[in-house]
Write an enzyme that holds these catalytic residues in place. Sequence first.
Site, PDB file in Angstrom:
ATOM      1  N   TRP A  21       0.829  -1.206   0.000  1.00 23.53           N
ATOM      2  CA  TRP A  21       0.000   0.000   0.000  1.00 23.53           C
ATOM      3  C   TRP A  21       0.866   1.259   0.000  1.00 23.53           C
ATOM      4  O   TRP A  21       1.853   1.346   0.731  1.00 23.53           O
ATOM      5  CB  TRP A  21      -0.905  -0.022   1.239  1.00 23.53           C
ATOM      6  CG  TRP A  21      -1.808   1.157   1.388  1.00 23.53           C
ATOM      7  CD1 TRP A  21      -3.012   1.351   0.778  1.00 23.53           C
ATOM      8  CD2 TRP A  21      -1.593   2.310   2.221  1.00 23.53           C
ATOM      9  NE1 TRP A  21      -3.557   2.552   1.172  1.00 23.53           N
ATOM     10  CE2 TRP A  21      -2.705   3.163   2.052  1.00 23.53           C
ATOM     11  CE3 TRP A  21      -0.556   2.708   3.076  1.00 23.53           C
ATOM     12  CZ2 TRP A  21      -2.820   4.379   2.721  1.00 23.53           C
ATOM     13  CZ3 TRP A  21      -0.664   3.923   3.739  1.00 23.53           C
ATOM     14  CH2 TRP A  21      -1.789   4.740   3.563  1.00 23.53           C
ATOM     15  N   SER A  81       3.070  -7.434   1.769  1.00 24.79           N
ATOM     16  CA  SER A  81       1.954  -6.821   2.483  1.00 24.79           C
ATOM     17  C   SER A  81       0.673  -6.912   1.652  1.00 24.79           C
ATOM     18  O   SER A  81       0.214  -8.012   1.349  1.00 24.79           O
ATOM     19  CB  SER A  81       2.326  -5.372   2.830  1.00 24.79           C
ATOM     20  OG  SER A  81       1.476  -4.848   3.818  1.00 24.79           O
ATOM     21  N   LEU A  82       0.092  -5.790   1.232  1.00 22.64           N
ATOM     22  CA  LEU A  82      -1.094  -5.838   0.371  1.00 22.64           C
ATOM     23  C   LEU A  82      -0.809  -6.629  -0.901  1.00 22.64           C
ATOM     24  O   LEU A  82      -1.663  -7.386  -1.380  1.00 22.64           O
ATOM     25  CB  LEU A  82      -1.542  -4.417   0.018  1.00 22.64           C
ATOM     26  CG  LEU A  82      -2.640  -4.275  -1.042  1.00 22.64           C
ATOM     27  CD1 LEU A  82      -3.922  -4.974  -0.605  1.00 22.64           C
ATOM     28  CD2 LEU A  82      -2.897  -2.804  -1.355  1.00 22.64           C
ATOM     29  N   PHE A 143       2.458   6.110   8.669  1.00 25.25           N
ATOM     30  CA  PHE A 143       2.404   4.726   8.209  1.00 25.25           C
ATOM     31  C   PHE A 143       3.809   4.191   7.930  1.00 25.25           C
ATOM     32  O   PHE A 143       4.122   3.039   8.266  1.00 25.25           O
ATOM     33  CB  PHE A 143       1.535   4.616   6.956  1.00 25.25           C
ATOM     34  CG  PHE A 143       1.214   3.190   6.582  1.00 25.25           C
ATOM     35  CD1 PHE A 143       0.210   2.505   7.245  1.00 25.25           C
ATOM     36  CD2 PHE A 143       1.930   2.524   5.597  1.00 25.25           C
ATOM     37  CE1 PHE A 143      -0.090   1.183   6.921  1.00 25.25           C
ATOM     38  CE2 PHE A 143       1.639   1.208   5.263  1.00 25.25           C
ATOM     39  CZ  PHE A 143       0.625   0.536   5.926  1.00 25.25           C
ATOM     40  N   LEU A 144       4.664   5.010   7.328  1.00 25.95           N
ATOM     41  CA  LEU A 144       6.040   4.582   7.067  1.00 25.95           C
ATOM     42  C   LEU A 144       6.769   4.296   8.377  1.00 25.95           C
ATOM     43  O   LEU A 144       7.564   3.346   8.457  1.00 25.95           O
ATOM     44  CB  LEU A 144       6.786   5.653   6.269  1.00 25.95           C
ATOM     45  CG  LEU A 144       6.287   5.920   4.848  1.00 25.95           C
ATOM     46  CD1 LEU A 144       7.160   6.974   4.174  1.00 25.95           C
ATOM     47  CD2 LEU A 144       6.265   4.645   4.024  1.00 25.95           C
ATOM     48  N   GLN A 147       5.953   0.944   9.512  1.00 23.86           N
ATOM     49  CA  GLN A 147       6.593  -0.096   8.713  1.00 23.86           C
ATOM     50  C   GLN A 147       7.984  -0.434   9.228  1.00 23.86           C
ATOM     51  O   GLN A 147       8.411  -1.585   9.155  1.00 23.86           O
ATOM     52  CB  GLN A 147       6.674   0.341   7.245  1.00 23.86           C
ATOM     53  CG  GLN A 147       5.323   0.448   6.575  1.00 23.86           C
ATOM     54  CD  GLN A 147       5.413   0.349   5.070  1.00 23.86           C
ATOM     55  OE1 GLN A 147       6.222  -0.380   4.538  1.00 23.86           O
ATOM     56  NE2 GLN A 147       4.570   1.083   4.383  1.00 23.86           N
ATOM     57  N   ASP A 207       7.425  -7.256  13.355  1.00 25.96           N
ATOM     58  CA  ASP A 207       6.456  -6.553  12.510  1.00 25.96           C
ATOM     59  C   ASP A 207       5.233  -6.141  13.333  1.00 25.96           C
ATOM     60  O   ASP A 207       4.610  -6.980  13.981  1.00 25.96           O
ATOM     61  CB  ASP A 207       6.033  -7.479  11.363  1.00 25.96           C
ATOM     62  CG  ASP A 207       5.310  -6.774  10.238  1.00 25.96           C
ATOM     63  OD1 ASP A 207       4.606  -5.790  10.510  1.00 25.96           O
ATOM     64  OD2 ASP A 207       5.442  -7.226   9.086  1.00 25.96           O
ATOM     65  N   HIS A 235       8.490  -4.534   9.175  1.00 19.60           N
ATOM     66  CA  HIS A 235       7.562  -4.863   8.089  1.00 19.60           C
ATOM     67  C   HIS A 235       8.233  -4.937   6.712  1.00 19.60           C
ATOM     68  O   HIS A 235       7.564  -5.292   5.744  1.00 19.60           O
ATOM     69  CB  HIS A 235       6.442  -3.817   8.064  1.00 19.60           C
ATOM     70  CG  HIS A 235       5.272  -4.177   7.208  1.00 19.60           C
ATOM     71  ND1 HIS A 235       4.511  -5.320   7.418  1.00 19.60           N
ATOM     72  CD2 HIS A 235       4.720  -3.554   6.126  1.00 19.60           C
ATOM     73  CE1 HIS A 235       3.539  -5.371   6.515  1.00 19.60           C
ATOM     74  NE2 HIS A 235       3.649  -4.319   5.713  1.00 19.60           N
TER      75      HIS A 235
END
Length: 252
Positions: A21, A81-82, A143-144, A147, A207, A235
């Site tokens: 994502w 991930s996604l 979000f980063l 991760q 993660d 992640h």
Amino acid sequence: MASIHIETTGNGPDLVMLHGWAMHSGVWDGVVESLSQRFRLHQVDLPGHGASRDCALDSLDQMTEVIADRLPGRYSVCGWSLGGQVAIRLALQAPERVQQLVLVASTPCFVRRADWPWGMEDSTLTLFMENLARDYTQTLNRFLTLQVSGSEDQARVLAWLRKSILRGQPPTPATLQAGLKILQTSDLRAELNQVSQPVLLIHGRNDVITPAGAADWMQQHLPRARLVLFPHCGHAPFLSFPEQFVSCFDAL
């Protein structure tokens, strides 16, 4: 509908690379040189991302169908991930085409549920969706940061991810909100045991987006799975430990 962008390099068996994502296919740049010596790589920009920015992102099934039309007749697929959920969908929809899967920091279900403790809180993803409209840049940065959480080299990996996003035109807020909705609603647990191909699971032990318990669960429920856990890793194992990540492909 605009077409999906795919960059093809290298020689050997076909290996499709699917990013996560908010990213684009350039996120794999740190491992492309090594992998392209052994595989013919197909680096896909998911709908709405990277050079596929004008291709609408609607649903997990739509992503899978649009991408599948552009792929070789037979291939293996590596999804982060996604991108891992897209890889699972590809394997289920056309098992005769998909030879092997590599699922990197992926999960059948991103959201924590009563019977699924290895996910993010639903309210967290909802907050991300709401904040994208208010402060796009700050929301992406948050979000980063998630991760790289749990990595021993957080500052380096975070700087690389930020630089990677800036190299391409970022997705629109609407695309990112649609992607978050997919993360929030998709649940592939009931279908996972139908994946007949060999699956290599690569996961960071620390993660916080897709906890390692999800990888353990997948190893138990996939008929032909092998799990490699990277310690001191969050992640993005291919960014934290690129050489070790590439060596995992020796088994393919």
